[in-house]
Design an enzyme around this catalytic site. Structure first.
Site, PDB file in Angstrom:
ATOM      1  N   GLY A   1       0.715  -1.643  -0.003  1.00  0.00           N
ATOM      2  CA  GLY A   1       0.134  -0.269   0.566  1.00  0.00           C
ATOM      3  C   GLY A   1       0.781   1.333   0.276  1.00  0.00           C
ATOM      4  CB  ALA A   2       4.639   1.708  -0.229  1.00  0.00           C
TER       5      ALA A   2
ATOM      6  N   GLY B   1      -0.285   7.835  -0.090  1.00  0.00           N
ATOM      7  CA  GLY B   1      -0.728   8.162   1.307  1.00  0.00           C
ATOM      8  C   GLY B   1      -0.115   7.518   2.384  1.00  0.00           C
ATOM      9  CB  ILE B   2      -0.476   6.015   5.832  1.00  0.00           C
ATOM     10  CG1 ILE B   2      -1.668   7.289   6.201  1.00  0.00           C
ATOM     11  CG2 ILE B   2       0.328   5.409   7.071  1.00  0.00           C
ATOM     12  CD1 ILE B   2      -2.295   6.257   7.032  1.00  0.00           C
ATOM     13  N   GLY B   3       1.384   4.438   3.263  1.00  0.00           N
ATOM     14  CA  GLY B   3       2.044   3.929   2.941  1.00  0.00           C
ATOM     15  C   GLY B   3       3.194   4.361   1.884  1.00  0.00           C
TER      16      GLY B   3
ATOM     17  CE1 TYR C   1     -10.915  -1.128   6.891  1.00  0.00           C
ATOM     18  CE2 TYR C   1     -12.047  -0.061   8.564  1.00  0.00           C
ATOM     19  CZ  TYR C   1     -10.977   0.007   7.850  1.00  0.00           C
ATOM     20  OH  TYR C   1      -9.383   0.765   7.776  1.00  0.00           O
TER      21      TYR C   1
ATOM     22  CB  SER D   1      -8.908   0.594  10.944  1.00  0.00           C
ATOM     23  OG  SER D   1      -9.880   1.402  11.127  1.00  0.00           O
TER      24      SER D   1
END
Length: 307
Positions: A19-20, A23-25, A173, A148
């Site tokens: 997930g890079a 955003g955060i990743g 989720y 989360s």
């Protein structure tokens, strides 16, 4: 004053960050590259992956970063990445399971027929971690799993893991992210029991205006979630975090020399603030369901990812 984190020198170490692409990743990968880590960013979109690599290289001229293809909603794609990295043979020092999807309004399924959130957020990372276990053991790796703030309450939907009988987007989720946390704890317990030599811990990013809240037509969401405007405002005045500050708990969990397995890291104020070690939340404070998550997940992903 924006929260900060000193990352120790990581030259010569190898990190895999899911997930890079944004955003955060992306911020996790950027900070690791700046610390001298060789970073692999498995991404679903080649175009977004190249854009992310360009930004990292622009900000860190010495960065050693490369992209790989990975769609966590496809076990065939996970297996292909495992095969590719296994063939390369380099031990992995850090694995940060950060990628995820959030609350498609209607039930969707992965390529293997799993409910999309459970299949992507948990099962995809479960299969990836077990597939890479020999390389993780060779590197005596630290594995950090991103849960989360939604996992503060709720439960794993053991009686309907794939939400086939009843689909509630937020319940599904939460279930996926609690499963992530219980898997993280069980992985560390099994490593200690069977002397795998790896450590596994947990982080959460708090609240920040990330792309998870954007309009995502691919998920059937044609407009951003209403709360995103509020979160943007709260982020600007320092109540909640930014994508940069939200990356810090995972970075602390993955790189701090004092961090250990089976620990949990998050913003000190829960929604934002400096990163710190925090108490486990009620849905995964007990280990009672951790082996159950592992066994159910192993049965779903099949023998090719079994330990």
């Amino acid at each position: 004053m924006a929260p900060t984190l000193d990352i120790p020198g990581m030259r010569g170490r190898l990190a895999v960050v899911t997930g890079a692409s944004d955003g955060i990743g992306l911020n996790i990968a950027l900070r690791l590259a700046a610390a001298g880590t060789d970073v692999i960013t498995p991404v679903r979109s080649a175009a977004k992956g190249e854009k992310a690599l360009s930004r990292i290289r622009q900000e860190v001229s010495s960065a050693k970063v490369s992209a790989r293809s990975l769609d966590l909603s496809s076990l065939d794609s996970v297996a292909a990445l495992v095969q590719e990295l296994t063939k390369e043979g380099r031990p992995i020092d850090l694995l940060i399971n950060n990628a995820g999807v959030m609350t498609p309004p209607n039930r969707q399924v992965t390529k293997d027929g799993f409910e999309l959130q459970f299949g992507t957020n948990h099962l995809g990372h479960f299969a990836l971690t077990l597939g890479l276990l020999p390389l993780l053991r060779a590197g005596r790796a630290r594995v950090t799993h991103q849960t989360s703030i939604a996992a503060r309450n709720g439960e794993v939907l053991f009686d309907d893991l794939n939400s086939e009988r009843d689909y509630d987007a937020m319940k599904a989720y939460r279930s996926s992210k609690i499963a992530v946390a219980l898997f993280a704890r069980e992985l560390d317990a099994r490593s200690r029991r069977d002397d795998w030599g790896i450590s596994s811990n947990l982080s959460h990013p708090g609240v920040s205006p990330t792309n998870l809240l954007n309009a995502q037509p691919g998920l059937g969401r044609d407009r951003e979630l209403g709360g995103r405007r509020v979160i943007r405002f709260l982020s600007r005045i320092g109540i909640t975090g930014t994508p940069e500050s939200a990356a810090l708990p995972a970075l602390m969990a993955a790189t701090d020399p004092s961090a250990r397995g089976d620990e949990f890291y998050g913003p000190r104020r829960t929604v934002g603030g400096p990163p710190a070690r925090v108490s486990l939340w009620t849905p995964f404070a007990s280990m009672e369901n951790a082996p159950r998550v592992w066994d159910a997940s192993e049965a779903l992903v099949g023998a090719r990812f079994a330990v």
